[in-house]
Design an enzyme around this catalytic site. Structure first.
Site, mmCIF file in Angstrom:
data_model
loop_
_atom_site.group_PDB
_atom_site.id
_atom_site.type_symbol
_atom_site.label_atom_id
_atom_site.label_comp_id
_atom_site.label_asym_id
_atom_site.label_seq_id
_atom_site.Cartn_x
_atom_site.Cartn_y
_atom_site.Cartn_z
ATOM 1 C CE LYS A 134 6.196 3.747 3.050
ATOM 2 N NZ LYS A 134 5.952 4.768 1.991
ATOM 3 C CE1 TYR A 218 10.297 1.197 1.382
ATOM 4 C CE2 TYR A 218 9.636 3.461 0.951
ATOM 5 C CZ TYR A 218 9.369 2.104 0.921
ATOM 6 O OH TYR A 218 8.168 1.656 0.426
HETATM 7 P P1 NAD Z 1 -2.549 8.221 -3.256
HETATM 8 O O1 NAD Z 1 -2.784 9.602 -2.765
HETATM 9 O O2 NAD Z 1 -2.168 8.057 -4.675
HETATM 10 O O3 NAD Z 1 -3.804 7.322 -2.976
HETATM 11 C C1 NAD Z 1 -4.521 7.410 -1.766
HETATM 12 C C2 NAD Z 1 -5.918 6.870 -1.952
HETATM 13 O O4 NAD Z 1 -6.655 7.110 -0.766
HETATM 14 C C3 NAD Z 1 -6.682 7.527 -3.104
HETATM 15 O O5 NAD Z 1 -7.392 6.556 -3.794
HETATM 16 C C4 NAD Z 1 -7.627 8.479 -2.388
HETATM 17 O O6 NAD Z 1 -8.813 8.712 -3.113
HETATM 18 C C5 NAD Z 1 -7.912 7.708 -1.120
HETATM 19 N N1 NAD Z 1 -8.372 8.565 -0.032
HETATM 20 C C6 NAD Z 1 -9.453 8.321 0.737
HETATM 21 N N2 NAD Z 1 -9.634 9.306 1.619
HETATM 22 C C7 NAD Z 1 -8.682 10.214 1.411
HETATM 23 C C8 NAD Z 1 -8.370 11.468 1.995
HETATM 24 N N3 NAD Z 1 -9.074 11.961 3.021
HETATM 25 N N4 NAD Z 1 -7.316 12.128 1.532
HETATM 26 C C9 NAD Z 1 -6.564 11.648 0.532
HETATM 27 N N5 NAD Z 1 -6.804 10.437 -0.078
HETATM 28 C C10 NAD Z 1 -7.865 9.751 0.363
HETATM 29 O O7 NAD Z 1 -1.439 7.603 -2.284
HETATM 30 P P2 NAD Z 1 -0.514 6.353 -2.537
HETATM 31 O O8 NAD Z 1 0.807 6.807 -3.011
HETATM 32 O O9 NAD Z 1 -1.233 5.314 -3.294
HETATM 33 O O10 NAD Z 1 -0.275 5.868 -1.029
HETATM 34 C C11 NAD Z 1 -1.217 5.098 -0.314
HETATM 35 C C12 NAD Z 1 -0.492 4.266 0.759
HETATM 36 O O11 NAD Z 1 0.441 3.413 0.108
HETATM 37 C C13 NAD Z 1 0.340 5.104 1.732
HETATM 38 O O12 NAD Z 1 0.375 4.493 2.977
HETATM 39 C C14 NAD Z 1 1.717 5.082 1.116
HETATM 40 O O13 NAD Z 1 2.772 5.296 2.033
HETATM 41 C C15 NAD Z 1 1.749 3.662 0.597
HETATM 42 N N6 NAD Z 1 2.713 3.475 -0.503
HETATM 43 C C16 NAD Z 1 3.584 2.453 -0.373
HETATM 44 C C17 NAD Z 1 4.521 2.242 -1.343
HETATM 45 C C18 NAD Z 1 5.461 1.079 -1.202
HETATM 46 O O14 NAD Z 1 6.422 1.034 -1.953
HETATM 47 N N7 NAD Z 1 5.212 0.156 -0.291
HETATM 48 C C19 NAD Z 1 4.574 3.083 -2.448
HETATM 49 C C20 NAD Z 1 3.654 4.115 -2.573
HETATM 50 C C21 NAD Z 1 2.719 4.306 -1.570
#
Ligand code: NAD
Length: 362
Positions: A134, A218
């Site tokens: 999401k 949420y």
């Molecule tokens: P994050 O920034 O920690 O990770 C993102 C990943 O994408 C990294 O590995 C990064 O290297 C990669 N990436 C590739 N191209 C990129 C670019 N152009 N810019 C930035 N990053 C790039 O983010 P996250 O918190 O892991 O979130 C990722 C997804 O998971 C999102 O959709 C977020 O909403 C979702 N999420 C969901 C929950 C949940 O509880 N369901 C919790 C946290 C995150």
């Protein structure tokens, strides 16, 4: 000589069959049924590293077999930590070759929201089932393209709404369904945390940032699941107390929803306030949840003294196992692409309302 020619002809037939059918549909047709489906995580950031990979050590219906990353150093670390063979490690560029990999049944897209559409569509074209985090995508058009790609490639699409798999959340959904306390009159729903980062995608509009898609879904899900209805109109206001960080996207969003039954919801979400609660007032009672959308420990109470406090080992493991069972048995998913789209339809209306300062019909 004749035999050689026959061999040549049969290999030709196989080769042309392989071009007629995608590699993956050929593989799927001949693949034996598995006890555990193979998952490849795309994007090895916070959520994959801290939550999904550990949960995949607890799952019974799936396991971590592959990764897709743009960072070679991460590939090395994950390879060692999770025993991932080189043949199951992909980059964003060569990712489409996953079509020919029978180890991988499901691609789980865990990238910034602006990248969800591209990778969901590529995964579907590769013939893989897809889990997508999401918010599903920044726009309704993106969500519709993702649903359509999965439909036409005959693969399932699940959105990572872990809370819908949580029995504590299901407990208040049931109250609405059974009308235990009569009709819902008013919902108050909030979800936020303090994010002090300055250059993360969450502060970047083009990458799908902004609190509304992130924590706002949420707060919105709280209202939608509490009423069991879809909102028909919304009025919203965006604000920021830290314009030096939240330049492109909102830090806080407040929105009010109207539902067909007459129920109303006041929702708040913020990157500047720690809050996570839900209060539902019905004709003849109430339900309170706090927290309402944590990774664990979601709990609450009802006006008749009922306590909502079901222990759960790992929300994410339960989510992935239940989604895998739906794939294995070809049954309905708890939160399919259509559910992600329902939220994004409201999110789009919220941004429209912020722009116009008016109530917007959904
Ligand atoms: P994050 O920034 O920690 O990770 C993102 C990943 O994408 C990294 O590995 C990064 O290297 C990669 N990436 C590739 N191209 C990129 C670019 N152009 N810019 C930035 N990053 C790039 O983010 P996250 O918190 O892991 O979130 C990722 C997804 O998971 C999102 O959709 C977020 O909403 C979702 N999420 C969901 C929950 C949940 O509880 N369901 C919790 C946290 C995150």
């Amino acid at each position: 000589m004749l035999l050689e020619r026959r061999d040549f002809l049969s290999s030709l037939t196989l080769a042309s069959a392989a071009t007629l059918f995608t590699g993956s549909s050929l593989l799927a047709a001949t693949a034996p049924k598995k006890d555990k489906l193979g998952i490849a995580l795309v994007g090895l950031g916070y959520y994959s590293t801290d939550l999904l990979a550990p949960a995949l050590q607890l799952t019974e219906k799936c396991h971590l077999v592959g990764i897709v990353t743009g960072t070679p150093a991460k590939a090395e670390t994950w390879k060692t930590k999770y025993n991932i063979p080189d043949k199951n490690i992909y980059t964003y560029q060569n990712f489409d070759r996953i079509a020919n990999n029978p180890d991988i049944d499901i691609v789980y897209v865990v990238l910034p929201p602006s990248m969800h559409r591209e990778f969901v569509v590529r995964a579907a074209k590769a013939g893989k089932h897809v889990f997508c985090e999401k918010p599903m995508a920044p726009s309704v058009a993106d969500c519709e393209a993702m649903i359509s790609a999965c439909k036409s490639n005959k693969v399932k699409l699940a959105i990572g709404y872990r809370c819908q798999h949580d029995p504590n959340i299901q407990a208040y959904m049931k109250v609405a369904k059974e009308q235990k306390f009569g009709k819902v009159k008013m919902v108050n729903s909030a979800a936020g945390y303090v994010d002090n980062r300055t250059t993360h995608w969450k502060q970047n509009k083009a990458l799908g940032g902004g609190v509304m898609g992130d924590m706002g879904v949420y707060a919105l899900q709280g209202a939608r699941l509490a009423t069991g209805e879809e909102p028909i109109s919304v009025i919203a206001q965006a604000s920021t107390t830290r314009p030096e960080i939240y330049k492109e996207v909102e830090e806080t969003m407040m929105f009010m929803l109207d539902f067909p039954s007459g129920a109303r919801a006041a929702c708040q979400t913020s990157f500047g306030i720690n809050m996570n609660h839900l209060q539902i007032n019905y004709e003849k009672g109430w339900v309170k949840m706090e927290p309402q959308s944590g990774y664990s420990g979601n709990k609450g109470s009802m006006s008749d003294g009922t306590i909502i406090n079901f222990p759960i080992k790992s929300q994410q493991a339960k989510q992935m196992d239940e989604d895998c069972l739906a794939i294995m048995n070809n049954t309905d998913l708890i939160a399919p692409g259509e559910e992600g789209l329902r939220d994004i339809r409201v999110v789009e209306a919220i941004y429209k309302s912020v722009k116009s300062g008016q109530s917007v019909k959904i």
